[in-house]
Scaffold this active site. Structure first.
Site, PDB file in Angstrom:
ATOM      1  N   SER A 563       0.505  -1.025   0.197  1.00 35.32           N
ATOM      2  CA  SER A 563      -0.080  -0.078  -0.428  1.00 35.32           C
ATOM      3  C   SER A 563       1.085   1.233  -0.038  1.00 35.32           C
ATOM      4  O   SER A 563       2.075   1.188   0.583  1.00 35.32           O
ATOM      5  CB  SER A 563      -0.685   0.466   1.344  1.00 35.32           C
ATOM      6  OG  SER A 563      -1.449   1.296   1.875  1.00 35.32           O
ATOM      7  N   TYR A 576      -3.319  -1.005  10.350  1.00 36.83           N
ATOM      8  CA  TYR A 576      -3.058  -0.649   8.867  1.00 36.83           C
ATOM      9  C   TYR A 576      -1.588  -0.204   8.192  1.00 36.83           C
ATOM     10  O   TYR A 576      -1.210  -1.013   7.732  1.00 36.83           O
ATOM     11  CB  TYR A 576      -4.186  -0.071   7.915  1.00 36.83           C
ATOM     12  CG  TYR A 576      -4.024  -0.610   6.584  1.00 36.83           C
ATOM     13  CD1 TYR A 576      -4.368  -1.723   5.726  1.00 36.83           C
ATOM     14  CD2 TYR A 576      -3.620   0.400   5.827  1.00 36.83           C
ATOM     15  CE1 TYR A 576      -4.848  -2.113   4.832  1.00 36.83           C
ATOM     16  CE2 TYR A 576      -3.342   0.462   3.946  1.00 36.83           C
ATOM     17  CZ  TYR A 576      -4.362  -0.755   3.704  1.00 36.83           C
ATOM     18  OH  TYR A 576      -4.563  -1.103   2.784  1.00 36.83           O
TER      19      TYR A 576
END
Length: 686
Positions: A563, A576
């Site tokens: 990501s 996250y």
């Protein structure tokens, strides 16, 4: 619509031919996949003169009877085809006649005429079937096949000695039919059967009569154990142990079978195969090889047979496999050199297409899953043929020199040259985690579209199966359950991949979830659940992938879907972002560690993938929209507008990056992270 297509769609004779062909091709006991051919003669209208013209419609080269359509037929002018007899230069130059068939074609479209066209055009009967039934080939490959044919059929079915398929064989069959008006067909020595009839129904009935009569004779007159007694210690392992051993061996065997060129694998552990592997005659019969040309063209001249009992450990079997593989390659090269002439095509590879492992089953290989599966089906046909021949006589296949003449036939080489170029990921097996939705599903679709076999791994087995079904049948994809946070579950998923396709070459770590919370609201459970799936899960998947790929010795690719947040400090997502940073560093660490095995490890950093995303649909979208103060429906556009390119990122854009890394153009790239975020300056890699 072309002349050919119009005739096929409306002509009743052609419709009856296709229906008969599909019925015959639907039963593997009648003929094998893409084997045999059928024909019909009839009158059609010549579009040039408006008058009648006599045609013969024949299943074309490479087609399959079970799925034959009008486009798979070649239509030839019967008068021109039969006139070729007058210019036939003799058996030494009969290959030239295949090119001459093109000058007999009627209209446009249709398939290329096959090598067997001569028998259909020259036999003086309106309908002709040429088939490869196991029972018929068993008689054809028996040492006393001619005497058996007379005993079984009398004068209704005659014997034609072995001759390589071609124009002369067509003349031979036509001569037998002409001299024996009472006959309904022939047994072709070392090959198969040909039958004929006045109409489609009669021709089909004669074909089935030959097959059923031969089968009944073998069943009633055959000895009880044609392959000899069971060898103690070679019995099939119980299913669970058998499948576990097969999964452990499959990547090793696939790697060996891919020494010359990459192959996809298939496992067959049917009762017929397992019984053959237990028997005393396994080794001598396997050494004789198959006989029917359709068989050994797909299975090679003979299989590799492991000469260890079922009780041998995986390590013992692997060690012996490597020795046997080296011997097989030397033996195959010697076979080629014994028979190759100055004009022979180059050797096509010395690796086995069939590997027999007692107690476990048969591994078959090909350039794609269908080819690998069909090769296994053909060897099962060969086992049935050997069983039948040994039951009533002695199995006596055609000479090795004749096998070579067909395997390295210039016409076969030309057929191979006509095959379309393989897709970029052909022969590669991909396992994608979290592939039932979102980015993972898009990746699976892209990899399959570019030729890969795909293992769709997902926490929900039903969704995994449904997603795999969207990609095609079992020759393209399979769905497996995979909780990536569970080591045993991950190992089971890779074992299923090995059983389905022989191994794995390309792994995409995509499974993920996210919870958007500020630090003080993030619980231990939030932290653990995200790290279990993405950090730990990626580690477990990569570890299992590395184990398999190292055993396989074919290199490989591992791709992490990380990501932008692995390098960008976004608000309210500490768990996250931290786990994505963990994944990103795994890429660097594993690229350095696994490069010596030819395994490349790369990452992709997407951002703002809202539409079609499983994570965003699962609540992350609503949470992030709340953080940024926008409507959830506007989140994708919000992300797009904060990028340099001002363009929304979709799952297929991430899939395209996976292909870019693995499709063959970046063979010297490892340890790379590719941003797919439309340009987020704060996340630029430095």
């Amino acid at each position: 619509m072309s002349i050919h297509e119009d005739a096929v769609s409306t002509h009743p004779t052609v419709a009856a031919l296709i229906a008969r062909s599909n019925r015959l091709g639907a039963d593997p006991r009648t003929t094998n996949y893409a084997g045999g051919n059928t024909s019909a003669k009839g009158t059609a209208t010549d579009p040039v003169t408006g008058g009648d013209v006599e045609l013969v419609w024949v299943k074309g080269s490479g087609g399959d009877l079970g799925t034959l359509t009008g486009a798979g037929l070649a239509a030839l002018r019967l008068d021109r085809m039969q006139s070729l007899v007058e210019v036939y230069p003799g058996v030494e130059r009969e290959d030239e006649m295949v090119a001459a068939f093109d000058y007999c074609l009627h209209g446009r479209g249709g398939a290329a005429p096959s090598i067997d066209t001569a028998m259909h055009g020259l036999v003086d009967a309106p309908h002709v079937d040429h088939l490869h039934p196991d029972a018929g080939i068993a008689i054809a490959c028996a040492a006393d096949g001619e005497a058996l044919t007379k005993e079984i059929f009398g004068d209704r079915v005659l014997w034609v000695p072995w001759r390589r398929p071609g124009f002369q064989l067509g003349l031979d069959i036509a001569a037998v039919a002409r001299a024996n008006p009472q006959a309904t067909g022939v047994i072709l020595g070392g090959h198969g059967i040909t039958a004929w009839g006045a109409d489609a129904d009669e021709c089909e009935a004669h074909s089935l009569e030959i097959i059923r009569t031969a089968r009944a004779y073998l069943d009633s007159r055959g000895v009880a154990e044609p392959f000899g007694p069971v060898r103690p210690g070679f019995e099939a392992l119980p299913e669970t142990a058998r499948r576990a051993k097969a999964a452990a061996l499959a990547p090793v065997i696939r790697g060996l079978a891919s020494t010359d060129r990459p192959q996809v694998g298939h496992l067959t552990d049917s009762d017929a195969v397992l019984d053959f592997l237990t028997r005393e005659k396994l080794a001598p019969l396997a050494e004789l090889g198959t006989s029917c040309p359709d068989h050994f063209l797909r299975t090679k001249v003979k299989p590799l047979v492991v000469d260890l009992p079922a009780s041998a450990t995986v390590d013992e079997t692997v060690a012996r496999l490597k020795e046997l593989h080296a011997s097989y390659r030397e033996d195959y090269r010697a076979y080629y050199e014994r028979h190759a002439g100055p004009d022979s095509p180059a050797i096509r590879g010395a690796d086995p297409a069939i590997v027999l492992v007692p107690g476990v089953g048969m591994f078959s290989f090909g350039a794609d899953k269908q080819t690998a599966r069909v090769a296994g089906e053909f060897y099962v046909n060969a086992i049935n043929v050997m069983r039948g021949a040994e039951a009533v006589s002695t199995y006596a296949p055609i000479d090795e020199s004749e096998k070579f003449r067909i395997e390295y036939w210039a016409l076969e080489e030309a057929k191979l040259a006509r095959k379309p170029a393989p897709k970029p990921l052909a022969t590669r097996v991909a396992l994608v985690t979290g592939a039932a939705s979102g980015i993972g599903k898009a990746v699976a679709h892209r990899l399959a579209a570019d030729g890969a076999c795909v293992v769709v791994a997902d926490l929900d087995p039903r969704k995994a199966a449904d997603a795999a079904a969207e990609l095609g049948g079992s020759d393209v994809a399979t769905g497996v359950a995979a909780d990536v946070s569970d080591a045993d579950g991950v190992a089971a998923a890779f074992a299923q991949a090995a059983l389905a396709f022989g191994g794995v070459d390309l792994v995409v770590n995509n499974a993920g979830l996210s919870i958007s919370k500020p630090l003080l609201e993030t619980t231990e459970a939030d932290w653990d659940s995200q790290h279990d799936v993405m950090a730990k899960g990626s580690f477990l998947v990569s570890r299992e992938a590395a184990r398999l790929m190292i055993d396989q010795a074919m290199g490989g690719d591992i791709v992490y879907i990380s990501s932008k947040n692995s390098v960008f400090a976004g608000p309210d997502n500490v768990a996250y972002g931290a786990t994505k940073a963990d994944q990103a560093h795994q890429v660097r660490l594993l690229a350095a560690e696994l490069g010596g095995y030819g395994i490349r490890v790369n990452g992709i950093n997407p951002d703002g993938v809202v539409r079609g995303s499983g994570i965003f649909a699962g609540g992350w979208g609503a949470q992030r929209a709340a953080v940024y103060g926008v409507e959830e429906s506007e989140l994708g556009e919000f992300y797009a507008q904060r990028t340099i390119l001002k363009r929304e990122v979709l799952p297929e854009h991430v899939a395209a990056a996976v292909f870019a890394l693995t499709g063959g153009d970046l063979t010297r790239t490892t340890g790379l992270h590719v941003p797919v975020d439309s340009g987020v300056a704060a996340a630029f890699l430095r």
